[in-house]
Design an enzyme around this catalytic site. Structure first.
Site, PDB file in Angstrom:
ATOM      1  CB  SER A   1      -0.636  -0.122   1.249  1.00 18.51           C
ATOM      2  OG  SER A   1      -1.363   1.128   1.420  1.00 18.51           O
TER       3      SER A   1
ATOM      4  NE  ARG B   1     -19.932 -11.081 -46.095  1.00 18.25           N
ATOM      5  CZ  ARG B   1     -20.106 -12.607 -46.737  1.00 18.25           C
ATOM      6  NH1 ARG B   1     -20.172 -13.454 -45.800  1.00 18.25           N
ATOM      7  NH2 ARG B   1     -19.937 -12.419 -48.170  1.00 18.25           N
TER       8      ARG B   1
END
Length: 451
Positions: free
Chosen positions: A278, A317
C-alpha cells in the site's frame, strides 16, 4: 494507460501475457491472413485451378515483413477491412502473374474468419498448457495437505471440518472439465471458413467443395458442413468456454482472498518485496493476484454476451454483429491467459499456515463438531431427539461462552449416552474428515493421468 490495459506497457503483465499479446498483435494477425491466402493458393494448385509455380510464388511472398503496413492501415481506414490492401500487397510482392490468382473464389470474411480460427487454435494450445500446469500445481498441494484439517465454511460460517487438501482438489477439479471442453469444442470451432460472396462458392464452379477440403488439409483444420459466415456459434462457444474457465479461476481467487483476511490468515499469496503493498500502509500484503483474476473474470463474463449477440446475423452477410467479435475475442483470450498466469503463481507459491488452520478450528469451542455429535447420538436416542439436544447444548455454549465439550459433560440428559472418552473423540476435528482423502486421491490420480 492504453484503451485496453492488457495492451499497456504498465498494466499489461497484470491483465495478460506477452505470449498472448504477440499472438494478437497486428503483425501476427496479418501473418495469419497471409498464411490463409497462401494455403488457399496451394489448395487450388493441387486441383489445377492455380499454376503450381504461382502458388509457390504466393507462398514465398506471404511474409508480413514484405508488407507496407502504412499502406494497409490507410486502406483499412477507407475500406473498413484490411483484406483488400493485403491482397493487393501480396500481388505486388508475388508478381503480376500471381496477382491474377490470389484470393481466387474467396471473400474478405473467409480470410478474416479463417485467420481468427488459426489464432484461436494457437490460443487454445496456450490455454490448455496453462490449465494443465495449474491443475498439477494444485494437485501437488492437494496431495501435500491431503489430511490437514481446516474449517469448512458455509455462508462464511464454520460448518464442519474439511481438509486443505480437499479445498485444493476442489479448485483443481473443474480445470479437468475445461480441458475436456477444449478438446470437445475443437472439432466444432477449428474449421475453415470458405464461402465466397454469399456462401455458395459459385466462383469456383463445381470445384468448390474440393477446394474447401484441400484448403482445410493445408491448414490442418476441419471441414465444415457448409460455409458458416453467418452462423457464429463456434466463436460464441469459444468465448463462453473462456468465460467458464475464468469462472473457475475466480472461485479459486475469491477463496484465496478470504483465506488471506487478517482474521483468518490461513493461506497467503506468494510474497516478494513490495508485492501487494500500500502507498500509505506499509504492513499491507494485499491479495493482488487474486484481485486481478477476479477483475479479468468479470470482464470476460461481460464480453460473452457480446459474442452471443454476434450470432444474430442477417441473411448471407451480417450488417454489424460479426464486426463486434474482433472487439471481444482477443480480450477474452488475453484476460483468460492473464488470469491463468496469476492463478498459477498463487498455486505454485502460496504460503500455507497449518497452525493457524488448527487454531481457527478451535475458535468456536468445538461447535464445528456439532454434526458429528448429533450423528453419534442419533443412533442412540433417535435423530430428532439428538438434533434437539445438540442444538440446546450449542445454544448454551454460545450463551455461557464455554466449550461445547464442557456443556455436553454437564448435561444430565446426555451424560448417559456420551462418556468422556467419546466426547473427546467426537470433538476432535481430525477424526471427522469423512471421505476427504479419497476425493483428494481421485483428483491427484486424474491429474497424474494427464501425462
Amino acid at each position: 494507460m492504453s484503451i485496453n490495459p492488457a495492451d499497456s506497457q504498465i498494466f499489461g503483465t497484470l491483465y495478460g501475457t506477452d505470449e498472448i499479446r504477440a499472438l494478437f498483435s497486428d503483425n501476427a494477425h496479418l501473418q495469419f491472413m497471409l498464411d490463409v491466402e497462401a494455403a488457399l493458393a496451394r489448395a487450388e494448385s493441387k486441383l489445377a485451378l492455380v499454376p503450381a509455380s504461382v502458388a509457390d510464388a504466393i507462398g514465398r511472398a506471404a511474409r508480413v515483413e514484405n508488407l507496407r503496413l502504412d499502406y494497409i492501415a490507410d486502406s483499412t481506414r477507407r475500406v473498413g477491412y484490411p483484406v483488400v490492401a493485403l491482397v493487393k500487397e501480396l500481388g505486388r510482392i508475388a508478381g503480376d502473374e500471381a496477382a491474377r490468382y490470389i484470393h481466387l473464389g474467396a471473400t474478405t470474411q473467409d480470410i478474416l474468419d479463417t485467420a481468427l480460427v488459426l489464432q484461436l487454435r494457437a490460443a487454445f494450445a496456450i490455454v490448455r498448457r496453462d490449465l494443465i500446469a495449474l491443475a498439477r500445481a494444485l494437485a501437488d498441494r492437494a496431495a501435500k495437505f491431503r489430511d490437514t484439517p481446516i474449517a469448512g465454511r458455509t455462508h462464511l460460517q464454520h460448518a464442519v471440518p474439511t481438509t486443505f487438501g480437499l479445498k485444493c482438489a476442489v479448485w483443481a477439479s473443474p480445470l479437468l472439465n475445461h480441458l475436456e471442453r477444449l478438446d470437445q469444442a475443437a472439432p466444432r470451432i477449428l474449421v475453415v471458413q470458405l464461402g465466397g460472396a454469399a456462401g455458395t462458392l459459385a466462383a469456383l464452379g463445381a470445384d468448390g467443395p474440393a477446394v474447401v477440403e484441400a484448403f482445410a488439409r493445408e491448414l490442418a483444420l476441419g471441414v465444415p458442413i457448409q460455409p458458416w459466415h453467418v452462423q457464429r456459434d463456434g466463436f460464441a462457444e469459444a468465448a463462453a468456454l473462456l468465460g467458464l474457465i475464468c469462472g473457475s479461476l475466480s472461485k479459486f481467487a475469491l477463496d484465496i482472498t478470504l483465506l488471506m483476511q487478517t482474521e483468518v490468515g490461513e493461506v497467503s499469496e506468494p510474497h516478494e518485496e513490495g508485492r501487494g503493498g500500500s502507498s500509505t500502509m506499509p504492513q499491507k500484503r494485499n491479495p493482488i493476484a487474486s484481485e486481478y483474476i477476479i477483475g479479468a473474470a468479470r470482464a470476460v463474463h461481460a464480453l460473452v454476451p457480446v459474442m452471443l449477440e454476434a450470432m444474430i446475423a442477417d441473411h448471407e452477410r451480417a450488417t454489424g454483429p460479426w464486426q463486434s467479435e474482433s472487439l471481444a475475442i482477443p480480450q477474452c483470450v488475453a484476460l483468460t491467459a492473464g488470469a491463468l498466469a496469476q492463478a498459477r503463481s498463487i498455486a505454485e507459491g502460496m504460503t500455507v499456515d497449518t497452525e493457524r488452520m488448527r487454531r481457527n478450528l478451535e475458535l468456536s469451542g468445538g461447535l464445528i463438531m456439532a454434526e458429528a455429535i448429533a450423528t453419534a447420538l442419533a443412533a442412540r436416542i433417535g435423530r430428532a431427539a439428538a438434533e434437539a439436544a445438540v442444538a440446546r447444548a450449542c445454544n448454551r455454549s454460545i450463551a455461557e461462552g464455554v466449550p461445547l465439550a464442557t456443556t455436553l459433560r454437564s448435561d444430565p440428559e446426555l451424560r448417559p449416552h456420551l462418556p468422556d472418552a467419546e466426547i473427546d473423540r467426537l470433538t476432535d476435528p481430525s477424526l471427522y474428515l469423512g471421505s476427504a482423502g479419497v476425493f483428494v486421491d481421485r483428483l491427484v490420480a486424474r491429474v497424474a493421468a494427464l501425462g
